[in-house]
Design a protein around this motif. Structure first.
Motif, PDB file in Angstrom:
ATOM      1  N   ALA A  20      31.262  71.099  28.265  1.00 28.55           N
ATOM      2  CA  ALA A  20      32.384  72.027  28.414  1.00 28.55           C
ATOM      3  C   ALA A  20      33.165  72.156  27.107  1.00 28.55           C
ATOM      4  CB  ALA A  20      33.307  71.559  29.541  1.00 28.55           C
ATOM      5  N   MET A  21      33.413  71.037  26.448  1.00 27.20           N
ATOM      6  CA  MET A  21      34.145  71.075  25.186  1.00 27.20           C
ATOM      7  C   MET A  21      33.338  71.809  24.112  1.00 27.20           C
ATOM      8  SD  MET A  21      35.118  67.998  22.614  1.00 27.20           S
ATOM      9  CE  MET A  21      33.376  67.973  22.193  1.00 27.20           C
ATOM     10  N   VAL A  22      32.038  71.537  24.051  1.00 28.18           N
ATOM     11  CA  VAL A  22      31.200  72.186  23.039  1.00 28.18           C
ATOM     12  C   VAL A  22      31.185  73.699  23.257  1.00 28.18           C
ATOM     13  CG1 VAL A  22      28.833  72.402  22.181  1.00 28.18           C
ATOM     14  CG2 VAL A  22      29.770  70.146  22.688  1.00 28.18           C
ATOM     15  N   ARG A  23      31.129  74.116  24.537  1.00 25.51           N
ATOM     16  CA  ARG A  23      31.125  75.552  24.820  1.00 25.51           C
ATOM     17  C   ARG A  23      32.444  76.202  24.388  1.00 25.51           C
ATOM     18  NH1 ARG A  23      29.472  75.081  29.415  1.00 25.51           N
ATOM     19  NH2 ARG A  23      31.410  75.041  30.615  1.00 25.51           N
TER      20      ARG A  23
ATOM     21  N   PHE B 103      26.296  69.316  17.391  1.00 28.65           N
ATOM     22  CA  PHE B 103      26.836  69.409  18.736  1.00 28.65           C
ATOM     23  C   PHE B 103      25.737  69.316  19.787  1.00 28.65           C
ATOM     24  CE2 PHE B 103      30.435  71.290  16.433  1.00 28.65           C
ATOM     25  CZ  PHE B 103      31.474  70.594  17.016  1.00 28.65           C
ATOM     26  N   ALA B 104      24.528  69.686  19.437  1.00 34.43           N
ATOM     27  CA  ALA B 104      23.421  69.592  20.384  1.00 34.43           C
ATOM     28  C   ALA B 104      23.109  68.141  20.734  1.00 34.43           C
ATOM     29  CB  ALA B 104      22.177  70.274  19.802  1.00 34.43           C
ATOM     30  N   GLU B 105      23.409  67.207  19.827  1.00 33.24           N
ATOM     31  CA  GLU B 105      23.143  65.791  20.068  1.00 33.24           C
ATOM     32  C   GLU B 105      24.309  65.092  20.759  1.00 33.24           C
ATOM     33  OE1 GLU B 105      22.229  64.133  16.292  1.00 33.24           O
ATOM     34  OE2 GLU B 105      20.590  65.530  15.882  1.00 33.24           O
ATOM     35  N   LEU B 106      25.423  65.787  20.930  1.00 33.23           N
ATOM     36  CA  LEU B 106      26.601  65.202  21.581  1.00 33.23           C
ATOM     37  C   LEU B 106      26.413  65.306  23.088  1.00 33.23           C
ATOM     38  CD1 LEU B 106      29.401  63.987  20.810  1.00 33.23           C
ATOM     39  CD2 LEU B 106      30.340  66.271  21.177  1.00 33.23           C
TER      40      LEU B 106
ATOM     41  N   LEU C 134      34.582  75.126  22.035  1.00 32.00           N
ATOM     42  CA  LEU C 134      34.641  75.159  20.572  1.00 32.00           C
ATOM     43  C   LEU C 134      33.705  76.212  20.006  1.00 32.00           C
ATOM     44  CD1 LEU C 134      34.789  71.352  19.652  1.00 32.00           C
ATOM     45  CD2 LEU C 134      36.601  73.042  19.363  1.00 32.00           C
ATOM     46  N   GLY C 135      32.528  76.346  20.594  1.00 31.45           N
ATOM     47  CA  GLY C 135      31.578  77.351  20.115  1.00 31.45           C
ATOM     48  C   GLY C 135      32.121  78.756  20.258  1.00 31.45           C
ATOM     49  N   ASN C 136      32.742  79.036  21.409  1.00 29.31           N
ATOM     50  CA  ASN C 136      33.319  80.365  21.606  1.00 29.31           C
ATOM     51  C   ASN C 136      34.478  80.610  20.638  1.00 29.31           C
ATOM     52  OD1 ASN C 136      31.509  80.791  23.681  1.00 29.31           O
ATOM     53  ND2 ASN C 136      32.940  80.173  25.290  1.00 29.31           N
ATOM     54  N   ALA C 137      35.303  79.558  20.401  1.00 30.25           N
ATOM     55  CA  ALA C 137      36.433  79.721  19.483  1.00 30.25           C
ATOM     56  C   ALA C 137      35.959  79.993  18.068  1.00 30.25           C
ATOM     57  CB  ALA C 137      37.301  78.465  19.528  1.00 30.25           C
TER      58      ALA C 137
ATOM     59  N   PHE D 275      41.584  68.424  23.971  1.00 25.82           N
ATOM     60  CA  PHE D 275      40.275  68.329  24.608  1.00 25.82           C
ATOM     61  C   PHE D 275      40.124  66.917  25.178  1.00 25.82           C
ATOM     62  CE2 PHE D 275      39.691  71.742  21.553  1.00 25.82           C
ATOM     63  CZ  PHE D 275      39.002  72.693  22.292  1.00 25.82           C
ATOM     64  N   ASP D 276      39.921  66.835  26.475  1.00 28.28           N
ATOM     65  CA  ASP D 276      39.708  65.546  27.140  1.00 28.28           C
ATOM     66  C   ASP D 276      38.212  65.303  27.260  1.00 28.28           C
ATOM     67  OD1 ASP D 276      42.469  64.451  28.472  1.00 28.28           O
ATOM     68  OD2 ASP D 276      42.476  66.632  28.332  1.00 28.28           O
ATOM     69  N   LEU D 277      37.711  64.364  26.485  1.00 29.08           N
ATOM     70  CA  LEU D 277      36.282  64.053  26.524  1.00 29.08           C
ATOM     71  C   LEU D 277      35.997  63.175  27.739  1.00 29.08           C
ATOM     72  CD1 LEU D 277      36.793  64.959  23.543  1.00 29.08           C
ATOM     73  CD2 LEU D 277      34.890  63.470  22.919  1.00 29.08           C
ATOM     74  N   ARG D 278      35.019  63.581  28.508  1.00 26.98           N
ATOM     75  CA  ARG D 278      34.707  62.896  29.763  1.00 26.98           C
ATOM     76  C   ARG D 278      33.858  61.655  29.499  1.00 26.98           C
ATOM     77  NH1 ARG D 278      31.783  67.207  33.363  1.00 26.98           N
ATOM     78  NH2 ARG D 278      31.806  65.407  34.758  1.00 26.98           N
ATOM     79  N   ARG D 279      33.929  60.732  30.463  1.00 27.73           N
ATOM     80  CA  ARG D 279      32.957  59.625  30.447  1.00 27.73           C
ATOM     81  C   ARG D 279      31.557  60.215  30.604  1.00 27.73           C
ATOM     82  NH1 ARG D 279      34.868  54.348  31.398  1.00 27.73           N
ATOM     83  NH2 ARG D 279      37.089  54.247  31.865  1.00 27.73           N
TER      84      ARG D 279
END
Length: 566
Positions: free
Chosen positions: A47-50, A39-42, A52-55, A202-206
């Motif tokens: 916002a999405m990574v945060r 996830f660090a390389e994504l 998912l990490g909390n979940a 989850f809506d991945l942003r441009r």
């Protein structure tokens, strides 16, 4: 440099042994070679990574995730990362779900290489039927073989048939505890609402262009490729927020430049017009020089620049100038020279000119795309812009039209006493003779429409209807009236109309019929005014919002007051 020496960026295939020759290793394109493995390389999806990490940290892991976004922003990569995060057991084999999978344990390596037996990845574009979904439904009943969770990744899930979606609903809502579903799609509007309601979306942003530039710069350093900063900027802009598209373009640019990538080479590769040429063409257009504009277009054509790229460049310039005029933040990737030019253009052009330029270019772009010969269409677009620049501002045009009645009647006033002048010279004795003419002048109706109202007020309703519907005005210069018949009139029309005018105004008028250029009938003018008023009302943002909220709404009528204001 071998894959094992690539710092900070993961691979989607196992590393090749160091003793294996470079020639024996198949070449992998950059988009696959540098696919994120953690996830660090994504990039661009913090916002999405945060979330998912909390979940994962709190154990609140949903049973189904829906990942949506444009192509190349990391939907499938994210799904694979989630699969690794949920099944990672750590280097020592005792770890649990984590947002930072180790990447070295057997589940992590097997998922990255696409060979894990409990992680099934299905392409819904080629498995659209209910039978394919039925296989999944049958398999979820069994526990995972070697992983913590059995995971199903369905890419382009919107391609599933209606029956396939319906078959999946019950299982998707209440799956076994050991099953997780990960859906990816570029067209979320095609996914049934019943499926959306059962998933965490989850809506991945441009990906921002600045992040893409930094990402591409790191990759260029790892690949030991010399690339100009402006070339990276061009690639990032052309990628339009997609990391995969950008890496594909970067791969092509490296091959095009044989290891050294310049901005000019990227422009040639992408068929883009350089910024200086765009600014020069826009300056020539605004000056109204048609010959020079066509010469610029011919030169761009000779250089192989696509007409659509040229028009898009002009639109970018107009948009940048509009943002500068509105006080918006400048493009972080723009050079100081570009920002200065945008500010100068914003100070030169008014809002109406900027909006008009944008609309003309937008319409021209669609014309060029649809035309059999794009270069001919582009030439016509440039000429249209030049000649549209000569049109008056809409506000000035309205003011001119509103003042047209006064300017039309102004020269008529000195003409009214003209016939009295010889009478005054023939009989100079009665000096008060001009006095009746002076007060009589204001009694002349200000316009033909007012004259018709005066005739109707005297009880001549049929005559008024005839004047509104069946004649067009050629000249109105009291006491002279020249009309053009639009429908057959009676043989005594002019004499009878002169009598009606004398009865209404107590003045003698000369009425004649002609065949010259005439105005539309008063009735037609009222209709046109009503249409203008209707269009103006429909263009109001508040009205447009009402129609957007109530698609079945209609505008039934426009009052005479609104039509007159239009």
């Amino acid at each position: 440099m071998t894959d094992d020496e690539s710092p900070g960026l993961g691979l989607d295939l196992p590393a090749q042994p160091l003793e294996k020759s470079a020639s024996a290793s198949p070449y992998r394109v950059l988009a696959r070679k540098y696919r994120p493995q953690s996830f660090a390389e994504l990039i661009g999806q913090e916002a999405m990574v945060r979330t998912l990490g909390n979940a994962i940290a709190s154990g609140r892991i949903a049973h189904a995730f829906l990942l949506t976004g444009v192509r190349g922003v990391g939907k499938t990569s994210t799904a694979r990362l989630v699969a690794k995060a949920l099944n990672c057991i750590g280097p020592d084999g005792n770890g649990g779900p984590t947002i930072d999978p180790c990447g070295v344990c057997e589940p992590c390596r097997a998922i990255a290489e696409g060979r894990h037996i409990d992680v099934t990845e299905m392409d819904a574009a080629s498995h659209t039927g209910v039978d394919d979904v039925r296989e999944i439904i049958e398999a979820v009943r069994y526990s995972a073989v070697s992983a913590r969770f059995k995971i199903y990744i369905i890419d382009e899930v919107h391609m599933l048939s209606k029956n396939a979606f319906n078959a999946l609903l019950k299982t998707l809502e209440e799956p076994p505890a050991h099953v997780k579903f990960l859906f990816a799609t570029t067209e979320v509007n095609k996914v049934p609402v019943t499926v959306l309601s059962r998933c965490q979306r989850f809506d991945l942003r441009r990906i921002p262009a600045e992040a893409l530039v930094a990402h591409f710069h790191r990759i260029a350093e790892i690949e030991q490729v010399e690339i100009e900063p402006d070339a990276l900027t061009l690639v990032a802009r052309a990628a339009e927020g997609s990391a995969r598209d950008g890496l594909s373009l970067l791969d092509q640019a490296i091959a095009h430049g044989a290891g050294t990538v310049t901005a000019d080479a990227v422009r040639d590769m992408l068929g883009l017009a350089d910024r200086g040429r765009i600014r020069r063409l826009l300056t020539v257009l605004l000056s109204g020089d048609a010959a020079a504009s066509l010469a610029e277009l011919d030169e761009a054509q000779a250089l192989g620049i696509e007409p659509t790229a040229l028009l898009r460049g002009l639109m970018e310039q107009v948009h940048a100038a509009s943002r500068a005029k509105a006080g918006g933040g400048a493009d972080a990737l723009a050079s100081a020279e570009e920002r200065e030019g945008n500010a100068e253009l914003a100070g030169t052009l008014g809002w109406s000119q900027l909006h008009r330029l944008w609309q003309l270019l937008l319409k021209g772009l669609s014309d060029v795309t649809a035309a059999p010969d794009p270069n001919e269409a582009a030439a016509m677009v440039l000429l249209r812009i030049i000649h549209a620049a000569e049109l008056p501002d809409p506000a000035a045009l309205i003011a001119r039209l509103q003042g047209g009645g006064e300017t039309a009647t102004a020269p008529a006033r000195p003409r009214a006493p003209a016939p009295a002048a010889p009478a005054m010279t023939a009989a100079p004795a009665p000096t008060p003779a001009p006095a009746p003419a002076a007060p009589a002048e204001p009694e002349a109706p200000a316009s033909f429409a007012v004259l018709v109202d005066a005739i109707e007020a005297r009880g001549k309703a049929l005559r008024a209807v005839q004047l509104r519907d069946q004649v067009g005005l050629i000249r109105y210069a009291p006491p002279e009236l020249v009309l053009k018949p639009l429908q057959p009139l009676g043989p005594n029309f002019t004499r009878e109309l002169a009598d009606d005018i004398r009865a209404a105004l107590d003045a003698r008028w000369t009425v004649t019929l002609g065949d010259g250029e005439a105005e539309p009938s008063l009735h037609a003018q009222e209709k046109m005014a009503e249409e203008r008023a209707r269009d103006a009302i429909l263009a109001e943002p508040a009205v447009a919002a009402v129609f957007a909220a109530y698609p079945g709404a209609t505008l039934e009528s426009v009052s005479a007051k609104d039509a007159n204001h239009a």
